[in-house]
Design a protein around this motif. Structure first.
Motif, PDB file in Angstrom:
ATOM      1  N   LYS A 115      -1.851  -3.063  -0.242  1.00 28.21           N
ATOM      2  CA  LYS A 115      -1.809  -2.222   0.955  1.00 28.21           C
ATOM      3  C   LYS A 115      -2.598  -2.847   2.106  1.00 28.21           C
ATOM      4  O   LYS A 115      -2.277  -2.620   3.274  1.00 28.21           O
ATOM      5  CB  LYS A 115      -2.318  -0.813   0.652  1.00 28.21           C
ATOM      6  N   ASP A 116      -3.626  -3.662   1.758  1.00 26.99           N
ATOM      7  CA  ASP A 116      -4.370  -4.362   2.806  1.00 26.99           C
ATOM      8  C   ASP A 116      -3.519  -5.460   3.435  1.00 26.99           C
ATOM      9  O   ASP A 116      -3.571  -5.690   4.650  1.00 26.99           O
ATOM     10  CB  ASP A 116      -5.657  -4.951   2.243  1.00 26.99           C
ATOM     11  N   ILE A 117      -2.748  -6.146   2.608  1.00 27.30           N
ATOM     12  CA  ILE A 117      -1.849  -7.173   3.140  1.00 27.30           C
ATOM     13  C   ILE A 117      -0.790  -6.529   4.022  1.00 27.30           C
ATOM     14  O   ILE A 117      -0.515  -6.997   5.138  1.00 27.30           O
ATOM     15  CB  ILE A 117      -1.187  -7.957   1.991  1.00 27.30           C
ATOM     16  N   ARG A 118      -0.224  -5.430   3.559  1.00 24.22           N
ATOM     17  CA  ARG A 118       0.833  -4.757   4.330  1.00 24.22           C
ATOM     18  C   ARG A 118       0.292  -4.194   5.639  1.00 24.22           C
ATOM     19  O   ARG A 118       1.009  -4.125   6.637  1.00 24.22           O
ATOM     20  CB  ARG A 118       1.451  -3.635   3.493  1.00 24.22           C
ATOM     21  N   SER A 119      -0.968  -3.766   5.641  1.00 23.84           N
ATOM     22  CA  SER A 119      -1.525  -3.169   6.861  1.00 23.84           C
ATOM     23  C   SER A 119      -1.791  -4.208   7.946  1.00 23.84           C
ATOM     24  O   SER A 119      -1.864  -3.873   9.126  1.00 23.84           O
ATOM     25  CB  SER A 119      -2.817  -2.421   6.529  1.00 23.84           C
ATOM     26  N   HIS A 120      -1.937  -5.477   7.546  1.00 15.48           N
ATOM     27  CA  HIS A 120      -2.223  -6.533   8.525  1.00 15.48           C
ATOM     28  C   HIS A 120      -1.023  -7.442   8.793  1.00 15.48           C
ATOM     29  O   HIS A 120      -0.992  -8.147   9.799  1.00 15.48           O
ATOM     30  CB  HIS A 120      -3.393  -7.409   8.044  1.00 15.48           C
ATOM     31  N   VAL A 121      -0.046  -7.432   7.869  1.00 20.87           N
ATOM     32  CA  VAL A 121       1.088  -8.344   7.987  1.00 20.87           C
ATOM     33  C   VAL A 121       2.382  -7.595   7.710  1.00 20.87           C
ATOM     34  O   VAL A 121       2.448  -6.801   6.777  1.00 20.87           O
ATOM     35  CB  VAL A 121       0.965  -9.513   6.983  1.00 20.87           C
ATOM     36  N   CYS A 122       3.406  -7.859   8.504  1.00 19.39           N
ATOM     37  CA  CYS A 122       4.728  -7.311   8.228  1.00 19.39           C
ATOM     38  C   CYS A 122       5.354  -8.151   7.114  1.00 19.39           C
ATOM     39  O   CYS A 122       5.678  -9.331   7.314  1.00 19.39           O
ATOM     40  CB  CYS A 122       5.610  -7.352   9.475  1.00 19.39           C
ATOM     41  N   THR A 123       5.483  -7.578   5.933  1.00 21.17           N
ATOM     42  CA  THR A 123       5.920  -8.348   4.769  1.00 21.17           C
ATOM     43  C   THR A 123       7.388  -8.118   4.405  1.00 21.17           C
ATOM     44  O   THR A 123       7.849  -8.563   3.354  1.00 21.17           O
ATOM     45  CB  THR A 123       5.057  -8.003   3.542  1.00 21.17           C
ATOM     46  N   LYS A 124       8.124  -7.418   5.244  1.00 14.87           N
ATOM     47  CA  LYS A 124       9.546  -7.154   4.964  1.00 14.87           C
ATOM     48  C   LYS A 124      10.404  -8.343   5.392  1.00 14.87           C
ATOM     49  O   LYS A 124      10.211  -8.924   6.449  1.00 14.87           O
ATOM     50  CB  LYS A 124      10.013  -5.894   5.700  1.00 14.87           C
ATOM     51  N   TYR A 125      11.327  -8.693   4.522  1.00 11.89           N
ATOM     52  CA  TYR A 125      12.260  -9.769   4.848  1.00 11.89           C
ATOM     53  C   TYR A 125      13.609  -9.434   4.217  1.00 11.89           C
ATOM     54  O   TYR A 125      13.766  -9.480   2.992  1.00 11.89           O
ATOM     55  CB  TYR A 125      11.756 -11.114   4.318  1.00 11.89           C
ATOM     56  N   LYS A 126      14.557  -9.069   5.068  1.00 13.42           N
ATOM     57  CA  LYS A 126      15.906  -8.728   4.596  1.00 13.42           C
ATOM     58  C   LYS A 126      15.852  -7.731   3.437  1.00 13.42           C
ATOM     59  O   LYS A 126      16.367  -7.956   2.352  1.00 13.42           O
ATOM     60  CB  LYS A 126      16.650  -9.994   4.168  1.00 13.42           C
ATOM     61  N   LYS A 127      15.182  -6.629   3.692  1.00 17.13           N
ATOM     62  CA  LYS A 127      15.056  -5.519   2.746  1.00 17.13           C
ATOM     63  C   LYS A 127      14.238  -5.858   1.497  1.00 17.13           C
ATOM     64  O   LYS A 127      14.203  -5.090   0.540  1.00 17.13           O
ATOM     65  CB  LYS A 127      16.435  -5.001   2.323  1.00 17.13           C
ATOM     66  N   MET A 128      13.570  -6.999   1.515  1.00 11.56           N
ATOM     67  CA  MET A 128      12.718  -7.373   0.379  1.00 11.56           C
ATOM     68  C   MET A 128      11.265  -7.397   0.821  1.00 11.56           C
ATOM     69  O   MET A 128      10.939  -7.955   1.863  1.00 11.56           O
ATOM     70  CB  MET A 128      13.119  -8.741  -0.168  1.00 11.56           C
ATOM     71  N   ASP A 129      10.399  -6.778   0.015  1.00 13.31           N
ATOM     72  CA  ASP A 129       8.975  -6.764   0.321  1.00 13.31           C
ATOM     73  C   ASP A 129       8.334  -8.023  -0.271  1.00 13.31           C
ATOM     74  O   ASP A 129       8.313  -8.204  -1.490  1.00 13.31           O
ATOM     75  CB  ASP A 129       8.328  -5.510  -0.281  1.00 13.31           C
TER      76      ASP A 129
END
Length: 513
Positions: A115-129
């Motif tokens: 959740k810390d990575i997601r809060s600082h970086v947009c990790t979505k790529y073509k519907k894949m996290d």
């Protein structure tokens, strides 16, 4: 005013090898390496070194908290006043605060949270996290001595997984993962309220030119065969003297990124400890059989008066092996104890998986597992780095037992095998080789899950070392079990239920070709 006399450490009778180490320390000024086999008195030697040099300030770096507490207990009993003890993490955490790398109010946490990575970086790529792959990439970077995150830190398994998901050229995705990992790592600065253990160790390696502790003359680095490249880099920067001690044959944490620092460390002197006080000569002969099979030129010497502390253990290779051994003993009505650390963790994991299967995610204690919607996603989530891989192993054990209800009944029955809390000497401890490291038992039986059809000489270094660790826990009795072929035993029918005993009372050589 009469000066108070400081009591000295009461030194036991030392071996020639131990005396040579103390003598060499005084006659040289450079770094030293001590190659020590199992049970050869590493801690005793290091404490004697401190006691013999009261004008020198020492710092003991322990591999983990258990070793630190054990050493501190011995320091207290022997009244040594020129030695401080730290774990690798606590040592680096203190440096990070001292050097202003981290704020004084910062607190450590076990691992990087998704959740810390997601809060600082947009990790979505073509519907894949991609958050899991980003975390795995950062974790691989943290244990190296590299200065910057690159494609090199993306594991081959991650690339294979991405190839499965996105057929064709995946270079763009890999570049995105590297970019995300760099972005996340840059968010960790001197304003952080908390920081994962591996992160602050890496920050010390990157930003501290001389990590030597103040007013310390000599660093005592224990278990040097199990440190990772980043901590090895920190040690190599120290301006003070370093005495590294370890057993290369007990290097069993390669899967965590550890490497044998003893092989690469530059030292003025290299000495050995080969006389073991743990096991009798007959067990030493068995250990030497293993060492002679391409492991080492060193040979162990046993101790005729080795003490049998009365403990009995079955040492397995895996967690599932522990469960299988427990089931066998339970059916036979034999009293046993599952290793407390393994049992408690397994029971907690079992409950979390049960909650996931019942869609009661609010009760799940693991933040990563809580994000899944069903147990069917466990394998795929582990492949994507979204959850730890041990969840797959635990789920497989549950399936092998017939489901959650049956698994809970089995674990409850196994946990209650011993009605009384106090353990008796005739009870058996069931544990793994990894958890048994640093311990010893009067009698050791090797678990059946150690059996493979691969000749010992063809096994990997890690597998050979795991066998060595398991066998070298024995004090007066070793039951080879599934490993009878490795010892060249004549009874080719040896198996669980028909075990070949190797004891102090019946010489091991009778069983060898």
């Amino acid at each position: 005013m009469k000066q108070k006399k400081v009591p000295k450490h009461k030194v036991m009778t030392l071996t020639k090898e131990q005396k040579a180490i103390l003598c060499k320390y005084k006659s040289t000024a450079g770094n030293m390496k001590v190659l020590a086999l199992a049970g050869t008195g590493k801690t005793t030697t290091l404490l004697s070194l401190c006691s013999d040099n009261t004008n020198v300030q020492f710092c003991y770096l322990a591999f983990n908290r258990d070793i630190k507490q054990e050493v501190q207990s011995k320091i207290k009993k022997t009244k040594i006043y020129n030695l401080n003890t730290y774990t690798h993490n606590s040592f680096c955490f203190n440096i990070a605060k001292r050097e202003g790398i981290l704020p004084q109010t910062c607190r450590p946490v076990p691992k990087i949270r998704l959740k810390d990575i997601r809060s600082h970086v947009c990790t979505k790529y073509k519907k894949m996290d991609l958050a899991g792959h980003v975390r795995r990439t950062v974790e691989r970077f943290l244990i190296t001595n590299d200065a910057e995150i690159s494609e090199f830190h993306i594991s081959p398994r991650t690339k294979e997984r991405l190839q499965e998901k996105f057929a064709g050229n995946i270079s763009t995705i890999i570049q995105n993962i590297v970019s995300m990992a760099k972005t996340y790592f840059k968010t960790i600065d001197a304003n952080c309220a908390y920081v994962p253990h591996d992160v602050y160790v890496k920050l010390v390696q990157l930003h501290c030119l001389d990590p030597s502790p103040p007013n310390v003359d000599t660093i005592l680095l224990d278990e040097a065969q199990d440190i990772n490249p980043v901590f090895a880099s920190i040690v190599s920067k120290m301006k003070c003297r370093v005495i590294a001690v370890g057993d290369s044959h007990q290097a069993i944490y390669q899967f965590r990124g550890a490497f044998n620092y003893l092989q690469k460390m530059e030292a003025e002197t290299t000495l050995t400890l080969t006389k073991s006080f743990r096991y009798v000569p007959e067990i030493a002969h068995a250990i030497n059989i293993l060492l002679s099979k391409g492991m080492s030129l060193l040979r162990a010497e046993g101790f005729q008066n080795a003490v049998d502390r009365g403990k009995r253990a079955i040492i397995c290779r895996t967690n599932s092996g522990c469960i299988q051994e427990a089931l066998v003993l339970d059916e036979k009505g034999i009293l046993f104890h599952l290793d407390a650390t393994f049992k408690n963790q397994f029971i907690q994991d079992l409950r979390n998986l049960r909650f996931l299967s019942e869609c009661r995610n609010d009760l799940i204690g693991d933040e990563d597992l809580k994000r899944l919607t069903s147990v069917d996603q466990i394998k795929e989530a582990a492949h994507d780095g979204l959850i730890d891989e041990h969840w797959v192993d635990t789920h497989n054990i549950v399936l092998s037992m017939g489901g959650f209800e049956q698994a809970e009944q089995v674990v409850h029955r196994l946990s209650n095998n011993r009605k009384r809390k106090l353990m008796r000497s005739e009870d058996t401890i069931i544990t793994t080789a990894h958890k048994s490291k640093g311990k010893s038992y009067g009698s050791v039986t090797i678990g059946s899950d150690f059996h493979t059809f691969t000749p010992f000489e063809e096994k990997t270094i890690a597998e050979k070392n795991l066998v060595y660790v398991a066998c070298s826990r024995a004090e007066v009795e070793l039951v080879p079990g599934a490993l009878w072929k490795m010892f060249g035993l004549q009874d080719s029918g040896s198996s669980i239920g028909k075990l070949v005993k190797v004891t102090a009372n019946k010489k091991i050589k009778e069983y060898f070709k």
